[in-house]
Design an enzyme around this catalytic site. Structure first.
Site, PDB file in Angstrom:
ATOM      1  N   LYS A 142       0.444   1.023   0.681  1.00  0.00           N
ATOM      2  CA  LYS A 142       1.101   2.093  -0.078  1.00  0.00           C
ATOM      3  C   LYS A 142       0.098   3.093  -0.648  1.00  0.00           C
ATOM      4  O   LYS A 142       0.409   4.266  -0.815  1.00  0.00           O
ATOM      5  CB  LYS A 142       1.942   1.490  -1.205  1.00  0.00           C
ATOM      6  CG  LYS A 142       3.113   0.617  -0.719  1.00  0.00           C
ATOM      7  CD  LYS A 142       4.244   1.444  -0.145  1.00  0.00           C
ATOM      8  CE  LYS A 142       5.417   0.576   0.316  1.00  0.00           C
ATOM      9  NZ  LYS A 142       6.452   1.354   1.014  1.00  0.00           N
ATOM     10  N   GLU A 192       9.773   6.092  -6.987  1.00  0.00           N
ATOM     11  CA  GLU A 192      10.702   4.969  -6.964  1.00  0.00           C
ATOM     12  C   GLU A 192       9.934   3.767  -6.432  1.00  0.00           C
ATOM     13  O   GLU A 192       8.934   3.931  -5.732  1.00  0.00           O
ATOM     14  CB  GLU A 192      11.900   5.270  -6.051  1.00  0.00           C
ATOM     15  CG  GLU A 192      11.679   5.002  -4.553  1.00  0.00           C
ATOM     16  CD  GLU A 192      10.611   5.874  -3.924  1.00  0.00           C
ATOM     17  OE1 GLU A 192      10.388   6.980  -4.411  1.00  0.00           O
ATOM     18  OE2 GLU A 192       9.983   5.440  -2.923  1.00  0.00           O
ATOM     19  N   SER A 235       0.755  -5.618   5.979  1.00  0.00           N
ATOM     20  CA  SER A 235       0.871  -4.442   5.106  1.00  0.00           C
ATOM     21  C   SER A 235       0.499  -4.703   3.662  1.00  0.00           C
ATOM     22  O   SER A 235       0.142  -3.779   2.936  1.00  0.00           O
ATOM     23  CB  SER A 235       2.292  -3.883   5.188  1.00  0.00           C
ATOM     24  OG  SER A 235       3.237  -4.893   4.878  1.00  0.00           O
TER      25      SER A 235
END
Ligand SMILES: Cc1ncc(COP(=O)(O)O)c(C=O)c1O
Lengths: 278, 404
Positions: free
Chosen positions: B97, B119, B386
């Site tokens: 991210k 969010e 990830s």
């Protein structure tokens, strides 16, 4: 032809020299029968035009009151087709009050634009506002509505500059809805002095009447907006009455309609004695 | 099935579309802002100074490049193709991210924005957003579903430590989609100063393209690293799918290499034969939500239905529009993995490789055995790991019937 119901109503308002009062209600809130009773009572209580919200699970531009109204309606099994059924029932007793449907794209996408437009016209719908379909994405929907002779009503907002205004009013008819505050429904309050020049701007660009909504809750504010706009829209304050009536164990229909009466009275008398017309 | 394009790099088109998917379905109040963002991104992406600045932070602050690691014991366990893990969990903050957050925060500052909203589902994007906001001294407000606040408590605390304000969202299903609704409501209310830092390759144009481009660093590195390790491209690339950002990031640099299979794994929750899953492509149909046309979980009336997954980061009823398109043209394949399969994969990866994977990434791991066997012994599979799984230990313990 259905567009004419909107045009005829605004022409009549102009002749009377007053602004119109537009009542927003959520279809099927708190349930189908009560929602229909409210709808039928609105013209008598002073609503000149009616906006009927069709509920969506994810209303991204609504504040808490209309979010809750949508959830109440969905909880009672309200759907787009039942919304149209309700409007058809209303139309049996009222051939003149314009009905504008308002909501979000996905229920329409799911139904298919052509089928929806045909059914809406048959039910007696005069116009449609889709919050999340801006002009850039409106082509296919506008084509379907044109074919069914239903007006596509556009939203202009405080962020709409003059250049964008020409894009916003393209392929629009009936009237333009000016969103008086940057924000969601039912939170910030509209200031008539700030709104006035924007109404003039929208009117000039579109050649259409301008209704102002978002952030109008009280008779006083409704009257102030009525002095500068062609119509005043109240939504959150009305759907809040539904919730309040349920909470207080009062009759929902009479509570909503008496709120409509006080608001429409304020709008009707706002320009009495005023010499300049808008 | 739609026809395959000649040039994948030409998408999205000028209207922000990937075939029929994508677009800009937003309220009029936001349209000018979305156009401003599109213009700012258009200028930044071709500006060498922007790229140099971003690359500098990715190297020295994020810790890129992340390793491409040969998972010898997983490979042996499944007995098929060689399995490589792209170690995005080793990035600063523990997931992919941050790649996107670093890009977007630099863009937000270029645009003169002074307030950041985001969010988050699992809290990984929220943590990454809070991190870059702390680094550059900008206030950060993170919307998070109340349900997710509960199941990802350590990340809520991390965000608070980083100076962000976490606002629990109780509307709707109180998960990621509702957090996104609430962030959009904030944006429409604060149009002057606010930048909306979306955490996945979804939402309205230009977000799907921009987030993809920021995440494509993953795939570009894999290309170089696998050439160095194996002297050839892999046979298959796998990633889990929430909104689809880690997947599109590793897929995108390989779209034109038709010999490389691209495989996304959606969350099947309690099973695809139940209604409790989060698989938009495998269990949904096209519609419009959060600014774009894409596959969505919805009922026959077009009401969005709730997604269900053990993984907060995959608990979303939609998917980025580029994936919807890659599915329709047949360039990528979308499989599913259930909660239980993912828990098993989580444990397996911990035991065999000494790596706790994020429960999101564990969904891809749950299918890697099938794919490795399918590709066969001489093949190569790369899987995007990830994120790290420390944040999930409480969830995993609860499912194992343990208390920690
Ligand atoms: C570690 C990790 N992987 C994957 C995802 C899913 O997001 P996306 O599909 O955008 O990569 C998340 C989201 O929170 C995440 O934290």
């Amino acid at each position: 032809m259905s567009t004419s119901r909107i045009d005829a109503r605004f022409a009549a308002l102009k002749a009377e020299g007053r602004a119109g009062f537009v009542a927003y209600v959520m279809a099927g809130d708190p349930d189908y029968a009560t929602g229909l009773a409210i709808l039928k009572g609105l013209p008598g209580a002073g609503a000149d035009l009616i906006e009927v919200g069709f509920p969506f699970s994810d209303p991204m531009a609504e504040g808490p009151p209309i979010q809750r109204a949508a959830l109440r309606a969905l909880g009672e099994g309200m759907t787009l087709s039942k919304t149209l059924e309700m409007i058809a029932e209303f139309r049996q007793g009222d051939q003149t009050t314009p009905i504008i449907l308002m909501g979000y794209a996905n229920p329409l996408v799911s139904r298919g634009f052509e089928a929806f437009a045909r059914e809406a016209a048959a039910a007696g719908v005069d116009g449609l506002i889709v919050v999340d379909i801006p002009p850039e994405e409106a082509g296919p929907l506008a084509d379907a509505l044109d074919a069914a002779q239903v007006s596509l009503i556009r939203l202009a907002t405080p962020t709409t500059d003059d250049e964008r205004m020409t894009v916003v009013v393209r392929r629009t008819s009936g009237f333009v809805y000016y969103v008086s505050v940057a924000g969601v429904t039912g939170v910030k309050e509209a200031d008539a002095a700030v709104v006035a020049p924007h109404v003039t701007r929208v009117r000039k660009a579109s050649g259409l009447p301008v209704a102002v909504g978002f952030g109008i809750k009280t008779p006083e504010r409704a009257a102030a907006i009525a002095r500068v706009a062609d119509a005043v829209v109240v939504g959150s304050a009305l759907v809040d009455e539904v919730a309040l009536a349920a909470e207080l164990n009062e009759d929902v229909t009479s509570r909503v309609l008496s709120k409509v009466e006080s608001l429409s009275k304020a709008v009707r008398s706002a320009r009495v004695g005023q010499t300049t017309t808008v | 099935m739609s026809a395959r394009p000649n040039d994948y790099a030409a998408y999205p088109d000028a209207n922000g579309r990937f075939g029929m998917f994508g677009g800009q379905y937003v309220p009029e109040t936001l349209m000018p802002l979305v156009h401003d963002l599109t213009a700012a991104w258009g200028a930044a992406k071709t500006d060498p100074a922007f790229k140099a600045e971003l690359d500098g932070y990715l190297k020295h602050y994020v810790g890129r490049p992340s390793p491409l690691y040969f998972a010898e014991r997983l490979t042996k366990h499944f007995g098929g193709a060689k399995i490589y893990l792209k170690r995005e969990e080793l990035n600063h903050t523990g997931s992919h991210k941050i790649n996107n957050c670093m890009g977007q925060i630099l863009l937000a500052m270029r645009m003169g924005k002074t307030r950041i909203i985001a969010e988050t589902g699992a809290g990984q994007h929220g943590v990454a957003a809070a991190t870059v906001c702390a680094r550059f001294g900008l206030p950060c407000i993170v919307y998070m579903g109340a349900v997710d606040v509960e199941r990802q408590k350590p990340n809520v605390f991390r965000m608070n430590l980083l100076g962000a304000e976490v606002r629990p969202v109780t509307s709707g299903s109180a998960t990621l989609k509702d957090a996104m609704n609430e962030a959009l409501r904030d944006w429409v209310t604060n149009v002057e100063d606010t930048y909306y830092l979306i955490g996945t390759a979804a939402g309205m144009h230009p977000y799907p393209e921009m987030v993809r481009d920021f995440q494509a660093v993953i795939g570009r590195e894999v290309r170089e690293q696998i050439m160095e390790a194996e002297g050839r491209l892999p046979d298959a690339i796998m990633a889990c799918i929430g909104g689809g950002s880690n997947a599109i990031g590793i897929f995108h640099p390989f779209l034109a290499d038709e010999g490389v299979k691209l495989i996304g794994v959606e969350a099947a929750g309690e099973g695809m034969d139940t209604e409790r899953h989060a698989a938009a492509i495998n269990g949904g149909r096209p519609g419009v939500l959060h600014g774009n046309m894409t596959y969505l979980l919805q009922d026959t009336e077009g009401q969005i239905t709730e997604a269900h997954s053990i993984s907060a980061g995959l608990d979303y009823p939609g998917i980025g529009p580029e994936h919807s398109w890659l599915h329709d043209v047949g360039r990528a394949t979308y499989l599913t993995a259930t909660d239980l399969e993912s828990l098993d994969a989580y444990k397996l990866c911990a035991e065999l490789e000494g790596i706790l994977p994020a429960i999101e990434s564990a969904h891809a791991l749950a299918r890697v055995g099938d794919v490795a066997r399918d590709v066969g012994k001489d093949g190569i599979v790369v899987l995007n790991l990830s994120g790290r799984g420390d944040k999930d230990v409480a969830t995993v313990a609860a499912h194992l019937g343990m208390r920690i």
